[in-house]
Design a protein around this motif. Structure first.
Motif, PDB file in Angstrom:
ATOM      1  N   ASP A 127     -40.278 -69.983  17.745  1.00 31.07           N
ATOM      2  CA  ASP A 127     -39.383 -70.913  17.046  1.00 31.07           C
ATOM      3  C   ASP A 127     -40.082 -72.238  16.762  1.00 31.07           C
ATOM      4  N   THR A 128     -40.900 -72.699  17.721  1.00 29.63           N
ATOM      5  CA  THR A 128     -41.614 -73.966  17.534  1.00 29.63           C
ATOM      6  C   THR A 128     -42.602 -73.879  16.379  1.00 29.63           C
ATOM      7  N   LEU A 176     -39.231 -76.246  20.725  1.00 29.64           N
ATOM      8  CA  LEU A 176     -37.899 -75.663  20.587  1.00 29.64           C
ATOM      9  C   LEU A 176     -37.669 -74.541  21.592  1.00 29.64           C
ATOM     10  N   THR A 185     -44.862 -83.030  17.621  1.00 32.79           N
ATOM     11  CA  THR A 185     -44.303 -81.676  17.685  1.00 32.79           C
ATOM     12  C   THR A 185     -43.037 -81.666  18.533  1.00 32.79           C
ATOM     13  N   ALA A 236     -40.702 -73.537  12.961  1.00 26.07           N
ATOM     14  CA  ALA A 236     -40.004 -74.747  12.514  1.00 26.07           C
ATOM     15  C   ALA A 236     -40.973 -75.778  11.960  1.00 26.07           C
ATOM     16  N   GLN A 237     -42.150 -75.907  12.620  1.00 24.41           N
ATOM     17  CA  GLN A 237     -43.083 -76.934  12.136  1.00 24.41           C
ATOM     18  C   GLN A 237     -44.115 -76.361  11.156  1.00 24.41           C
ATOM     19  N   ARG A 238     -44.049 -75.043  10.935  1.00 23.16           N
ATOM     20  CA  ARG A 238     -44.932 -74.358   9.982  1.00 23.16           C
ATOM     21  C   ARG A 238     -46.394 -74.653  10.289  1.00 23.16           C
ATOM     22  N   GLY A 256     -33.203 -72.397  19.460  1.00 21.73           N
ATOM     23  CA  GLY A 256     -33.477 -73.322  18.367  1.00 21.73           C
ATOM     24  C   GLY A 256     -33.197 -74.776  18.679  1.00 21.73           C
TER      25      GLY A 256
END
Ligand SMILES: [Zn+2]
Length: 210
Positions: free
Chosen positions: A64-65, A81, A78, A68-70, A85
């Motif tokens: 998820d981390t 997550l 950073t 989310a930050q791609r 989420g």
């Protein structure tokens, strides 16, 4: 020990401990508190997990981390997550260009596959993690993909992962601001078969302020 290491942290010091080479460690970190992990001697990988203190079914999620930050690297800014989420913690400061969350934790099993049967009885991060989570009534199934602070896992253009000499140096640190009440778990990595600890595991320092 360099006391200036705590000078620029917010709040008062609630905990300041040395985690010996190869050792496990865990603490409760309340929302709003900061955990600073100091790579005291340099080139020491710190394997890291965290759980929601109120409901440990919620835990860190590398997937998820990253999504989310791609980006696959963990840097200042950073947001870490959970598997639900939710923001668990935020990286508020580090001098390193990036930290890893895809290299995983070393285990006796992976050591024997990678480095030979003679490594079977060497201590490993999975042993450390297990020792801690068993104390909290959890088990092997609760060991999810972890963070490797100070570890350098570059990704080649073709997707190949490397575990190479670290980017860290003596006294460098990472600061985490808790966004919820957490149980944080550290394995001070005992690996001696690859360069992630410079072939020489060393102590790290954990400071909690708030
Ligand atoms: Zn390890």
């Amino acid at each position: 020990m360099n006391t200036s290491t705590v000078d620029n942290l917010p709040g008062r010091v609630l905990c300041d401990e040395i985690i010996p080479a190869r050792a496990p460690w865990d603490r409760r970190l309340s929302r709003g508190q900061t955990l600073r992990i100091v790579d005291v001697e340099g080139n020491q990988a710190v394997d890291f997990l965290m759980y929601n203190a109120a409901d440990d079914a919620e835990r860190y999620s590398a997937q998820d981390t990253i999504a989310a930050q791609r980006n696959i690297f963990l840097r200042t800014g950073t947001v870490l997550l959970s598997n639900e989420g939710n923001p668990m913690a935020r990286v508020t400061g580090t001098a390193l260009p990036y930290h890893d969350t895809i290299g995983g934790a070393c285990s006796c099993e992976s050591n024997t596959v990678r480095y030979g049967h003679h490594t079977k009885l060497q201590h490993a991060c999975v042993d450390n993690f297990l020792e801690v989570v068993l104390r909290h009534g959890r088990g092997k199934r609760d060991l999810v993909s972890n963070i490797n602070w100070f570890m350098n896992v570059p990704v080649e253009p073709d997707g190949t992962l490397g575990i190479v000499d670290g980017l860290s140096a003596p006294g460098l640190y990472v600061d985490l601001l808790a966004e919820m009440d957490l149980i944080v778990v550290i394995s001070n990595c005992p690996q001696i078969n690859n360069p992630c600890n410079g072939f020489n595991p060393t102590p790290v320092r954990a400071i909690i302020t708030g």
